[in-house]
Design a protein around this motif. Structure first.
Motif, PDB file in Angstrom:
ATOM      1  N   GLN A 124       0.837  -1.203   0.000  1.00  0.00           N
ATOM      2  CA  GLN A 124       0.000   0.000   0.000  1.00  0.00           C
ATOM      3  C   GLN A 124       0.871   1.253   0.000  1.00  0.00           C
ATOM      4  O   GLN A 124       0.638   2.176  -0.770  1.00  0.00           O
ATOM      5  CB  GLN A 124      -0.910  -0.002   1.233  1.00  0.00           C
ATOM      6  N   GLU A 126       4.036   1.348  -0.858  1.00  0.00           N
ATOM      7  CA  GLU A 126       4.861   1.351  -2.068  1.00  0.00           C
ATOM      8  C   GLU A 126       4.094   1.918  -3.246  1.00  0.00           C
ATOM      9  O   GLU A 126       4.622   2.703  -4.033  1.00  0.00           O
ATOM     10  CB  GLU A 126       5.340  -0.065  -2.396  1.00  0.00           C
ATOM     11  N   ALA A 127       2.819   1.518  -3.353  1.00  0.00           N
ATOM     12  CA  ALA A 127       2.005   2.035  -4.450  1.00  0.00           C
ATOM     13  C   ALA A 127       1.873   3.551  -4.321  1.00  0.00           C
ATOM     14  O   ALA A 127       1.934   4.277  -5.315  1.00  0.00           O
ATOM     15  CB  ALA A 127       0.632   1.370  -4.445  1.00  0.00           C
ATOM     16  N   ALA A 128       1.699   4.020  -3.095  1.00  0.00           N
ATOM     17  CA  ALA A 128       1.546   5.462  -2.885  1.00  0.00           C
ATOM     18  C   ALA A 128       2.835   6.200  -3.267  1.00  0.00           C
ATOM     19  O   ALA A 128       2.804   7.214  -3.963  1.00  0.00           O
ATOM     20  CB  ALA A 128       1.188   5.750  -1.426  1.00  0.00           C
ATOM     21  N   ARG A 129       3.967   5.657  -2.835  1.00  0.00           N
ATOM     22  CA  ARG A 129       5.236   6.306  -3.169  1.00  0.00           C
ATOM     23  C   ARG A 129       5.472   6.266  -4.675  1.00  0.00           C
ATOM     24  O   ARG A 129       5.934   7.245  -5.270  1.00  0.00           O
ATOM     25  CB  ARG A 129       6.392   5.607  -2.450  1.00  0.00           C
ATOM     26  N   ALA A 130       5.132   5.136  -5.284  1.00  0.00           N
ATOM     27  CA  ALA A 130       5.353   4.999  -6.724  1.00  0.00           C
ATOM     28  C   ALA A 130       4.524   6.013  -7.508  1.00  0.00           C
ATOM     29  O   ALA A 130       4.878   6.388  -8.621  1.00  0.00           O
ATOM     30  CB  ALA A 130       5.035   3.579  -7.182  1.00  0.00           C
ATOM     31  N   LEU A 131       3.413   6.468  -6.922  1.00  0.00           N
ATOM     32  CA  LEU A 131       2.573   7.458  -7.612  1.00  0.00           C
ATOM     33  C   LEU A 131       3.073   8.878  -7.387  1.00  0.00           C
ATOM     34  O   LEU A 131       2.542   9.823  -7.962  1.00  0.00           O
ATOM     35  CB  LEU A 131       1.134   7.362  -7.108  1.00  0.00           C
ATOM     36  N   GLY A 132       4.079   9.041  -6.530  1.00  0.00           N
ATOM     37  CA  GLY A 132       4.635  10.374  -6.299  1.00  0.00           C
ATOM     38  C   GLY A 132       4.184  11.021  -5.006  1.00  0.00           C
ATOM     39  O   GLY A 132       4.433  12.201  -4.783  1.00  0.00           O
ATOM     40  N   LEU A 133       3.487  10.275  -4.144  1.00  0.00           N
ATOM     41  CA  LEU A 133       3.120  10.849  -2.848  1.00  0.00           C
ATOM     42  C   LEU A 133       4.350  10.914  -1.965  1.00  0.00           C
ATOM     43  O   LEU A 133       5.173  10.008  -1.963  1.00  0.00           O
ATOM     44  CB  LEU A 133       2.029   9.997  -2.169  1.00  0.00           C
ATOM     45  N   ARG A 134       4.467  12.025  -1.207  1.00  0.00           N
ATOM     46  CA  ARG A 134       5.592  12.157  -0.311  1.00  0.00           C
ATOM     47  C   ARG A 134       5.320  11.379   0.985  1.00  0.00           C
ATOM     48  O   ARG A 134       4.222  10.890   1.201  1.00  0.00           O
ATOM     49  CB  ARG A 134       5.872  13.631  -0.043  1.00  0.00           C
ATOM     50  N   GLN A 137       2.244  12.366   2.981  1.00  0.00           N
ATOM     51  CA  GLN A 137       1.000  12.034   2.277  1.00  0.00           C
ATOM     52  C   GLN A 137       0.738  10.537   2.305  1.00  0.00           C
ATOM     53  O   GLN A 137      -0.390  10.095   2.508  1.00  0.00           O
ATOM     54  CB  GLN A 137       1.094  12.505   0.819  1.00  0.00           C
ATOM     55  N   ILE A 141      -2.640   9.754   4.021  1.00  0.00           N
ATOM     56  CA  ILE A 141      -3.751   9.452   3.125  1.00  0.00           C
ATOM     57  C   ILE A 141      -3.955   7.950   2.963  1.00  0.00           C
ATOM     58  O   ILE A 141      -5.066   7.478   2.791  1.00  0.00           O
ATOM     59  CB  ILE A 141      -3.514  10.089   1.729  1.00  0.00           C
ATOM     60  N   VAL A 142      -2.868   7.202   3.012  1.00  0.00           N
ATOM     61  CA  VAL A 142      -2.976   5.774   2.688  1.00  0.00           C
ATOM     62  C   VAL A 142      -2.786   4.873   3.915  1.00  0.00           C
ATOM     63  O   VAL A 142      -3.617   3.995   4.175  1.00  0.00           O
ATOM     64  CB  VAL A 142      -1.959   5.391   1.580  1.00  0.00           C
ATOM     65  N   PRO A 145      -5.099   6.000   7.709  1.00  0.00           N
ATOM     66  CA  PRO A 145      -6.545   5.713   7.686  1.00  0.00           C
ATOM     67  C   PRO A 145      -6.835   4.219   7.779  1.00  0.00           C
ATOM     68  O   PRO A 145      -7.801   3.807   8.421  1.00  0.00           O
ATOM     69  CB  PRO A 145      -6.998   6.275   6.333  1.00  0.00           C
ATOM     70  N   GLN A 146      -5.989   3.403   7.155  1.00  0.00           N
ATOM     71  CA  GLN A 146      -6.196   1.953   7.243  1.00  0.00           C
ATOM     72  C   GLN A 146      -5.760   1.425   8.606  1.00  0.00           C
ATOM     73  O   GLN A 146      -6.376   0.513   9.158  1.00  0.00           O
ATOM     74  CB  GLN A 146      -5.423   1.231   6.140  1.00  0.00           C
TER      75      GLN A 146
ATOM     76  N   ALA B  82       9.919  12.331  -5.408  1.00  0.00           N
ATOM     77  CA  ALA B  82       8.468  12.163  -5.530  1.00  0.00           C
ATOM     78  C   ALA B  82       8.004  12.649  -6.900  1.00  0.00           C
ATOM     79  O   ALA B  82       7.180  12.013  -7.554  1.00  0.00           O
ATOM     80  CB  ALA B  82       7.752  12.911  -4.412  1.00  0.00           C
ATOM     81  N   ALA B  86       6.260  10.390  -9.919  1.00  0.00           N
ATOM     82  CA  ALA B  86       4.953  10.709 -10.489  1.00  0.00           C
ATOM     83  C   ALA B  86       4.955  10.497 -12.000  1.00  0.00           C
ATOM     84  O   ALA B  86       3.908  10.303 -12.609  1.00  0.00           O
ATOM     85  CB  ALA B  86       4.577  12.148 -10.146  1.00  0.00           C
ATOM     86  N   PHE B  92       2.046  -3.490  -9.947  1.00  0.00           N
ATOM     87  CA  PHE B  92       2.611  -4.535  -9.099  1.00  0.00           C
ATOM     88  C   PHE B  92       1.898  -5.874  -9.299  1.00  0.00           C
ATOM     89  O   PHE B  92       0.732  -5.920  -9.677  1.00  0.00           O
ATOM     90  CB  PHE B  92       2.464  -4.146  -7.615  1.00  0.00           C
ATOM     91  N   PHE B  98      -5.486   0.879  -3.200  1.00  0.00           N
ATOM     92  CA  PHE B  98      -5.729   1.344  -1.836  1.00  0.00           C
ATOM     93  C   PHE B  98      -7.043   0.744  -1.342  1.00  0.00           C
ATOM     94  O   PHE B  98      -8.109   1.032  -1.875  1.00  0.00           O
ATOM     95  CB  PHE B  98      -5.738   2.867  -1.783  1.00  0.00           C
ATOM     96  N   HIS B 100      -8.928   1.040   1.212  1.00  0.00           N
ATOM     97  CA  HIS B 100      -9.992   1.815   1.869  1.00  0.00           C
ATOM     98  C   HIS B 100     -10.617   2.844   0.935  1.00  0.00           C
ATOM     99  O   HIS B 100     -11.398   3.677   1.365  1.00  0.00           O
ATOM    100  CB  HIS B 100      -9.445   2.495   3.116  1.00  0.00           C
TER     101      HIS B 100
END
Ligand SMILES: Nc1ncnc2c1ncn2[C@@H]1O[C@H](COP(=O)(O)OP(=O)(O)O)[C@@H](O)[C@H]1O
Ligand SMILES: [Mg+2]
Lengths: 225, 251
Positions: A124, A126-134, A137, A141-142, A145-146, B82, B86, B92, B98, B100
């Motif tokens: 989870q 890794e996917a966020a970082r791969a999308l460019g989230l710092r 974030q 965000i990811v 909350p979980q 970052a 992007a 993967f 995600f 949730h």
């Protein structure tokens, strides 16, 4: 039972509720910050988080509350209320108590949350970082909350413990339920068991619904994988 | 595009070494992937394919050498990294949607939070992308309510929402039931035909033959063969590649 009407039982429990609510909100915020520190990539933050949690969590609560009163106010002169107001001592002690409860309870919130973070698969983040989230974030965000959804039941236990721990505030004269109980015991020594029972029932009335409600919420918001 | 910009490879790795403790996982990798090329990476389990993929957006830091994406050296941690991530899409094996958030929220999230796109616009774009990968009707469901194939297509849409320059796929169909593999490969084949630069770790020979421009065969952290699909499948040069092909083709 009509001796009860001579005492402001509701008023005392209202103070207990207020202590609990303010401390709970503060602990949630500070506990989350501590958890973020403990998983952060910055070594200094991690070290601070770890040291704080291990130190404070293992200190008896009574020591922390009395320390807040004697140390912060009496010695350092830290006043958390307007010292010209007529209710200064009452307000100041209440706020010092909340500060102490927050400092203490946040360590349990932090550790529950950290357990929650461990239930979130690394993919989870890794996917966020791969999308460019710092980092912030990704956490905010990811991951968190979980993590929160996974630990609502343990957090309910922390909240229930906090509700009961607020009785320690009587040590610095905050007029919550257990302080009233001491007063009642002195005046009503023939009705000791009734006094105990009424206070105990009061706490059960506060904590039982908390546990049931949060148990239901935990099921409701659980993340399906 | 100027001639120079076109000539800049999308991915350039030179002298890359990577260790996990004492384990030498990538050995002196030199690789250039020109813009628009579709590269399939093959090799036995543990040969370093995933690690290769993950070093390109620095999910794994490297110990030696340099990696450039579209002429830009990979920044160290922080804002610049970052920003680069992007622009590099990643898909993967385990989808990693995600859990949730609904499907459409998954696709909107990075455009809104990273690029600052307005919610309405992001949602419109997300629904278009979900339409493109054939799961627009699933937009408001949660990942766990979708089949594996649908989840993987959603994950591809999520990566595409950032309009990446290049897409990395790490065994995108390995976790899928056999009947769902083709729907994902179809989306990838379309993407390849549209000119996307792609690096795909997969054992799907059909996809490699049909969509790939180039096949890399890895073993023990090294690129052992680098050939066109025709050359590689027709006449693999190394014994290890022949051995490997013998094993997977008899399956
Ligand atoms: N996070 C890690 N820590 C330690 N060793 C790892 C880690 N990730 C992968 N490896 C090891 O590195 C080698 C290459 O792994 P990987 O790149 O996943 O290979 P492949 O994708 O080709 O199966 C394997 O021996 C694997 O066990
Ligand atoms: Mg792999």
């Amino acid at each position: 039972m009509d001796f009860l009407s001579r005492y402001d039982l509701l008023g005392a429990f209202w103070v207990t509720v207020q202590l609990t609510v303010f401390s709970a909100i503060g602990s949630l915020v500070w506990g989350t910050v501590l958890a973020a520190m403990r998983v952060s990539p910055v070594p200094v933050m991690r070290a601070f988080g770890t040291a704080y949690v291990n130190l404070v969590r293992n200190t008896p609560l009574t020591l922390i509350i009395i320390g807040a009163s004697l140390g912060l106010y009496s010695t350092l002169g830290l006043a958390l209320a307007d010292d010209t107001s007529g209710t200064f001592l009452k307000d100041n002690n209440f706020r010092l108590a909340v500060l102490g409860f927050v400092a203490y309870t946040a360590t349990f919130v932090c550790e529950s949350l950290r357990a929650g973070i461990n239930t979130v698969p690394v993919g989870q983040a890794e996917a966020a970082r791969a999308l460019g989230l710092r980092f912030g974030q990704t956490l905010g965000i990811v991951v968190l909350p979980q993590a929160f959804r996974a630990v609502i039941a343990p957090l309910a236990s922390v909240l229930i413990a906090l509700t009961k721990n607020t009785t320690v505030a009587s040590a610095i004269g905050v007029a919550e339920a257990s302080l009233l109980m001491s007063e009642m015991i002195e005046n009503e020594s023939d009705k000791l068991f009734l006094v105990f029972a009424s206070i105990a029932v009061g706490f059960v009335v506060l904590t039982l619904p908390t546990g049931l409600l949060l148990g239901w919420v935990a099921k409701k918001v659980a993340v399906k994988r | 595009m100027t001639a120079a910009a076109a000539a800049t490879p999308m991915i350039r790795m030179s002298g890359v070494d990577k260790f996990f403790g004492p384990l030498h996982v990538l050995r002196n990798i030199d690789l250039e992937v020109p813009k628009g090329q579709v590269v399939v990476v093959l090799g036995p389990s543990g040969s370093g394919k995933s690690t290769l993929c993950r070093t390109i957006n620095r999910l794994e830091p490297i110990d030696k050498g340099t990696i450039e994406v579209d002429g830009q050296p990979l920044p160290a941690e922080g804002r610049a990294l970052a920003k680069l991530r992007a622009e590099v899409g990643m898909v993967f094996q385990q989808f990693n949607l995600f859990a949730h958030k609904t499907i459409v929220e998954n696709v909107m999230l990075a455009p809104v939070r990273v690029r600052g796109v307005g919610k309405d616009e992001a949602r419109r774009t997300a629904l278009e992308l979900l339409e493109r990968v054939g799961i627009a009707t699933q937009a408001d469901k949660y990942p766990a309510q979708l089949s594996g194939g649908q989840q993987q297509r959603a994950a591809i849409a999520r990566a595409l929402a950032m309009r990446p320059k290049v897409m990395l796929f790490d065994e995108p169909t390995s976790a899928l039931d056999p009947e769902m593999v083709q729907e994902v490969l179809d989306v990838m084949t379309t993407l390849a035909a549209e000119g996307m630069t792609m690096l795909v770790v997969t054992h799907e020979m059909g996809f490699a033959r049909k969509a790939a421009d180039r096949v890399l065969f890895m073993a023990d952290g090294e690129v052992v063969e680098d050939a066109t699909p025709e050359e590689f499948f027709g006449a693999p040069k190394s014994a290890r590649a022949r051995d490997f092909l013998g094993k997977i083709l008899t399956h």
